[in-house]
Design a protein around this motif. Sequence first.
Motif, PDB file in Angstrom:
ATOM      1  N   TRP A  75      -1.722   7.335  -0.977  1.00  0.00           N
ATOM      2  CA  TRP A  75      -2.819   7.164  -0.022  1.00  0.00           C
ATOM      3  C   TRP A  75      -4.157   7.206  -0.757  1.00  0.00           C
ATOM      4  O   TRP A  75      -4.362   8.032  -1.643  1.00  0.00           O
ATOM      5  N   LEU A  76      -5.070   6.332  -0.351  1.00  0.00           N
ATOM      6  CA  LEU A  76      -6.441   6.371  -0.846  1.00  0.00           C
ATOM      7  C   LEU A  76      -7.360   6.704   0.327  1.00  0.00           C
ATOM      8  O   LEU A  76      -7.245   6.109   1.400  1.00  0.00           O
ATOM      9  N   PRO A  77      -8.277   7.657   0.139  1.00  0.00           N
ATOM     10  CA  PRO A  77      -9.061   8.185   1.263  1.00  0.00           C
ATOM     11  C   PRO A  77     -10.299   7.352   1.560  1.00  0.00           C
ATOM     12  O   PRO A  77     -10.694   6.474   0.772  1.00  0.00           O
ATOM     13  N   PRO A  78     -10.938   7.615   2.690  1.00  0.00           N
ATOM     14  CA  PRO A  78     -12.193   6.922   3.003  1.00  0.00           C
ATOM     15  C   PRO A  78     -13.189   7.047   1.857  1.00  0.00           C
ATOM     16  O   PRO A  78     -13.347   8.117   1.265  1.00  0.00           O
ATOM     17  N   GLY A  79     -13.832   5.935   1.547  1.00  0.00           N
ATOM     18  CA  GLY A  79     -14.780   5.910   0.447  1.00  0.00           C
ATOM     19  C   GLY A  79     -14.172   5.564  -0.889  1.00  0.00           C
ATOM     20  O   GLY A  79     -14.896   5.257  -1.850  1.00  0.00           O
ATOM     21  N   ARG A  80     -12.836   5.605  -0.981  1.00  0.00           N
ATOM     22  CA  ARG A  80     -12.153   5.283  -2.243  1.00  0.00           C
ATOM     23  C   ARG A  80     -11.005   4.295  -2.026  1.00  0.00           C
ATOM     24  O   ARG A  80     -10.055   4.256  -2.810  1.00  0.00           O
ATOM     25  N   THR A  81     -11.088   3.497  -0.983  1.00  0.00           N
ATOM     26  CA  THR A  81      -9.977   2.605  -0.667  1.00  0.00           C
ATOM     27  C   THR A  81      -9.980   1.326  -1.490  1.00  0.00           C
ATOM     28  O   THR A  81      -8.990   0.597  -1.486  1.00  0.00           O
ATOM     29  N   ARG A  82     -11.068   1.033  -2.179  1.00  0.00           N
ATOM     30  CA  ARG A  82     -11.112  -0.127  -3.072  1.00  0.00           C
ATOM     31  C   ARG A  82     -10.779   0.345  -4.473  1.00  0.00           C
ATOM     32  O   ARG A  82     -11.508   1.149  -5.065  1.00  0.00           O
ATOM     33  N   VAL A  83      -9.674  -0.135  -5.010  1.00  0.00           N
ATOM     34  CA  VAL A  83      -9.261   0.273  -6.348  1.00  0.00           C
ATOM     35  C   VAL A  83     -10.281  -0.259  -7.351  1.00  0.00           C
ATOM     36  O   VAL A  83     -10.551  -1.461  -7.413  1.00  0.00           O
ATOM     37  N   SER A  84     -10.870   0.639  -8.131  1.00  0.00           N
ATOM     38  CA  SER A  84     -11.930   0.240  -9.053  1.00  0.00           C
ATOM     39  C   SER A  84     -11.371  -0.058 -10.441  1.00  0.00           C
ATOM     40  O   SER A  84     -10.386   0.547 -10.880  1.00  0.00           O
ATOM     41  N   THR A  85     -12.020  -0.986 -11.121  1.00  0.00           N
ATOM     42  CA  THR A  85     -11.618  -1.319 -12.493  1.00  0.00           C
ATOM     43  C   THR A  85     -11.778  -0.115 -13.400  1.00  0.00           C
ATOM     44  O   THR A  85     -10.897   0.191 -14.219  1.00  0.00           O
ATOM     45  N   VAL A  86     -12.895   0.588 -13.261  1.00  0.00           N
ATOM     46  CA  VAL A  86     -13.126   1.765 -14.096  1.00  0.00           C
ATOM     47  C   VAL A  86     -12.045   2.809 -13.858  1.00  0.00           C
ATOM     48  O   VAL A  86     -11.506   3.406 -14.798  1.00  0.00           O
ATOM     49  N   GLY A  87     -11.713   3.013 -12.593  1.00  0.00           N
ATOM     50  CA  GLY A  87     -10.674   3.978 -12.272  1.00  0.00           C
ATOM     51  C   GLY A  87      -9.335   3.600 -12.862  1.00  0.00           C
ATOM     52  O   GLY A  87      -8.609   4.458 -13.401  1.00  0.00           O
ATOM     53  N   MET A  88      -8.982   2.317 -12.783  1.00  0.00           N
ATOM     54  CA  MET A  88      -7.714   1.883 -13.352  1.00  0.00           C
ATOM     55  C   MET A  88      -7.700   2.038 -14.864  1.00  0.00           C
ATOM     56  O   MET A  88      -6.673   2.415 -15.446  1.00  0.00           O
ATOM     57  N   LEU A  89      -8.821   1.771 -15.499  1.00  0.00           N
ATOM     58  CA  LEU A  89      -8.883   1.972 -16.945  1.00  0.00           C
ATOM     59  C   LEU A  89      -8.689   3.447 -17.294  1.00  0.00           C
ATOM     60  O   LEU A  89      -8.018   3.780 -18.276  1.00  0.00           O
ATOM     61  N   ARG A  90      -9.249   4.311 -16.482  1.00  0.00           N
ATOM     62  CA  ARG A  90      -9.126   5.748 -16.746  1.00  0.00           C
ATOM     63  C   ARG A  90      -7.690   6.249 -16.599  1.00  0.00           C
ATOM     64  O   ARG A  90      -7.325   7.249 -17.209  1.00  0.00           O
ATOM     65  N   VAL A  91      -6.877   5.559 -15.786  1.00  0.00           N
ATOM     66  CA  VAL A  91      -5.493   6.006 -15.629  1.00  0.00           C
ATOM     67  C   VAL A  91      -4.522   5.219 -16.502  1.00  0.00           C
ATOM     68  O   VAL A  91      -3.312   5.369 -16.371  1.00  0.00           O
ATOM     69  N   GLY A  92      -5.064   4.362 -17.388  1.00  0.00           N
ATOM     70  CA  GLY A  92      -4.194   3.744 -18.383  1.00  0.00           C
ATOM     71  C   GLY A  92      -3.995   2.259 -18.301  1.00  0.00           C
ATOM     72  O   GLY A  92      -3.142   1.711 -19.005  1.00  0.00           O
ATOM     73  N   ALA A  93      -4.780   1.549 -17.463  1.00  0.00           N
ATOM     74  CA  ALA A  93      -4.565   0.115 -17.302  1.00  0.00           C
ATOM     75  C   ALA A  93      -4.833  -0.670 -18.579  1.00  0.00           C
ATOM     76  O   ALA A  93      -4.317  -1.770 -18.748  1.00  0.00           O
ATOM     77  N   LEU A  94      -5.618  -0.117 -19.487  1.00  0.00           N
ATOM     78  CA  LEU A  94      -5.930  -0.833 -20.723  1.00  0.00           C
ATOM     79  C   LEU A  94      -4.674  -1.120 -21.533  1.00  0.00           C
ATOM     80  O   LEU A  94      -4.612  -2.101 -22.283  1.00  0.00           O
ATOM     81  N   ALA A  95      -3.650  -0.290 -21.369  1.00  0.00           N
ATOM     82  CA  ALA A  95      -2.409  -0.482 -22.123  1.00  0.00           C
ATOM     83  C   ALA A  95      -1.453  -1.445 -21.439  1.00  0.00           C
ATOM     84  O   ALA A  95      -0.429  -1.809 -22.029  1.00  0.00           O
ATOM     85  N   ALA A  96      -1.761  -1.890 -20.222  1.00  0.00           N
ATOM     86  CA  ALA A  96      -0.839  -2.755 -19.481  1.00  0.00           C
ATOM     87  C   ALA A  96      -0.478  -4.025 -20.242  1.00  0.00           C
ATOM     88  O   ALA A  96       0.692  -4.432 -20.249  1.00  0.00           O
TER      89      ALA A  96
END
Length: 204
Positions: A75-96
């Motif tokens: 679940w993503l809460p109000p105010g954070r429902t749009r997945v951000s590029t920065v957020g994805m990079l912080r959780v490891g998307a750069l290695a995808a």
Amino acid sequence: MPPASGLVRIGAGQRARVAALLARAFQDDPLTAAALPDAALRARDLPGLIGLNVRYAVRYGEAYATPGMEGAALWLPPGRTRVSTVGMLRVGALAAPLRVSWATLRRLAALEAQTDRLHRHHAPMPHWYLSQIGVEPALWGRGFAGRLLAPMLARMDAERMPCYLETARERNVTLYQRFGFTLAAERALSGGPRVWAMLRLPSI
């Protein structure tokens, strides 16, 4: 807010197990099949890709499982429902790109852009976003999805917050309708399957 009653909140120690569970649940999902057409590669790559979603929800939202780990929901809460590029990079998307092909990443990006447009259009207000929910395939139809949904939806009623989701499985539409969701849109994605966007307004 307190965690959802009767569920286990997922932390760092359970992320890999939840990713593997959701990968099994989504192995034959039409949307993931469109992004990863080869079934063998899909089985290999899906846990890593879904693992990004799990880490994102743990860090920026809330992730829950049933006590026996039969199913899980992100679940993503109000105010954070749009997945951000920065957020994805912080959780490891750069290695995808090291784990999957560029062709897969391009298909994923194209499909996600279309579902994101649906999301923005049909849920412009503050809301919760059910980004992913899945149950072990052998346990489908035994009520575990409802156990994952009910506590969080009751919380949203208390918060007076809507909830939004998309599904690429038509049979899920009836399930979600039983929990108060209404059909907001039905679209055939370019290069992908038909999806159903659903919105639930809080109960009075």
